[in-house]
Write a protein that holds these residues in place. Structure first.
Motif: not given
Ligand code: AMP
Length: 328
Positions: A9-11, A17, A19-20, A24, A146-148, A151, A184-186, A195-196
């Motif tokens: 899921g994504i919020r 961005h 990173g998302n 993901a 599948p997540v960054g 998570q 997995p981490r931008v 992290k972004m």
């Molecule tokens: P969120 O915005 O917290 O709902 O994140 C949605 C997805 O994007 C999740 O799988 C996070 O792990 C991934 N994610 C959020 N920020 C980053 C980042 N800077 N780099 C890589 N993955 C990210």
């Protein structure tokens, strides 16, 4: 039906961005060819930080449009909105009884986010977040999530909760594993030790909606190093180039970094062009989708029906196991 189930899921916090995307969403698109996929808009998870109620619904639709514009196909992936399926909240309230609260206080993300507030002032939703996330995951019995890498700890907690439950009530849940992309981490543009993240501020992120001029401006301010490509900021930009530019261009800048001849102004310009070109068709498709919100709603309604048929089966099994429903 493919043997492996995937869920993530994504919020809906406004603009997604890169990173998302690289951590993901891009992965979701590739996975849908080979697996049974559930992707949801985690609107209940977006309530534990500051938000404007007037904007929330538009953000939900915006996220749905981004999913589809980025390549998720509603006929292959089940796309739905978390709050529209009561099973998520029902399973979360149930599972909360089978995890010690100490596990939740130990979560890094909770400590980071709650740590900024006076003690006791963090909302309970922030602490409870990983339990709701465990419910989101376990309802669909996925093999992979599948997540960054931010998570990872939460997916691990889902496994802990599943394990506690299985031990007490017999095998009920499979144990889900995380699945990372190559990125997995931008990192943030302005503070590449972090992290972004939207919470850092808009100039830390390259948003999927940003027009070329904004991308160029944000990148022009991005932190680099003295010219050898070893600084966290420079590495982050080279990583972005690897994903958004063609192979030869990325190699050329990698080589220049190794030889200490890299010119960051060139790198930033090339990267801005590559990202803008990459995002253009996604932005155009998204604009077209948002022009027809009724159609988006139809797709989400169909996704909710498909998701609920799976979620209800798990919930019934859980309620039977714990004695809230008669056994077979
Ligand atoms: P969120 O915005 O917290 O709902 O994140 C949605 C997805 O994007 C999740 O799988 C996070 O792990 C991934 N994610 C959020 N920020 C980053 C980042 N800077 N780099 C890589 N993955 C990210």
């Amino acid at each position: 039906m493919p043997a492996t189930t995937i869920l993530s899921g994504i919020r809906p916090t406004g603009n997604l961005h890169v990173g998302n995307y690289l951590g993901a969403l891009q992965n979701f698109v590739q996975l849908q060819d080979r697996h049974e996929c559930f992707f949801f808009i985690a609107d209940l998870h977006a309530l534990n930080e500051q938000f404007d109620a007037k904007e929330k619904y538009a953000q939900v639709l915006d996220t749905a449009a981004t999913f589809i514009a980025a390549g998720l196909d509603p006929s292959r992936s089940t796309i739905f909105v978390q709050s529209r399926l009561p099973a998520h909240a029902q399973l979360a309230v149930t599972l909360a009884n089978f995890i010690p609260v100490g596990y939740l206080f130990r979560m890094t993300q909770y400590k980071e986010k709650a740590g900024k507030q006076a003690q006791g002032n963090a909302n309970a939703g922030l602490l409870y977040y990983p339990v709701l996330m465990a419910a989101d995951i376990l309802l669909y019995q996925p093999t992979f999530v599948p997540v960054g890498d931010d998570q990872d700890q939460h997916v691990e907690l889902s496994r802990d909760i599943a394990g506690f439950f299985n031990k007490r009530f017999g095998p009920t849940f499979g144990l889900p594993k995380t699945l990372h992309t190559e990125t997995p981490r931008v990192m943030s543009l302005l503070d590449p030790t972090k992290k972004m993240s939207k919470t850092l501020g808009g100039n830390h992120c390259l948003n999927l909606d940003d027009p070329p001029a904004v991308i160029t401006k944000k990148l022009s301010r991005a932190v680099t190093d003295t010219g050898d490509g070893t600084g966290a900021g420079a590495k982050n930009l080279l990583l972005l180039l690897e994903h958004f530019a063609d192979h030869d261009t990325a190699q050329r800048f990698q080589r220049a970094a190794k030889e200490k001849t890299i010119r960051y102004a060139d790198l930033k310009q090339t990267l801005a062009r590559a990202i803008s070109d990459y995002l253009k068709p996604i932005q155009e498709k998204k604009t077209a989708l948002l022009a027809n919100p009724d159609h988006l709603e139809e797709l989400l309604a169909a996704g909710a029906v498909r998701a609920d048929s799976v979620a209800q089966k798990t919930l019934s099994a859980v309620f039977q196991k714990i004695g809230l429903r008669p056994g077979d």
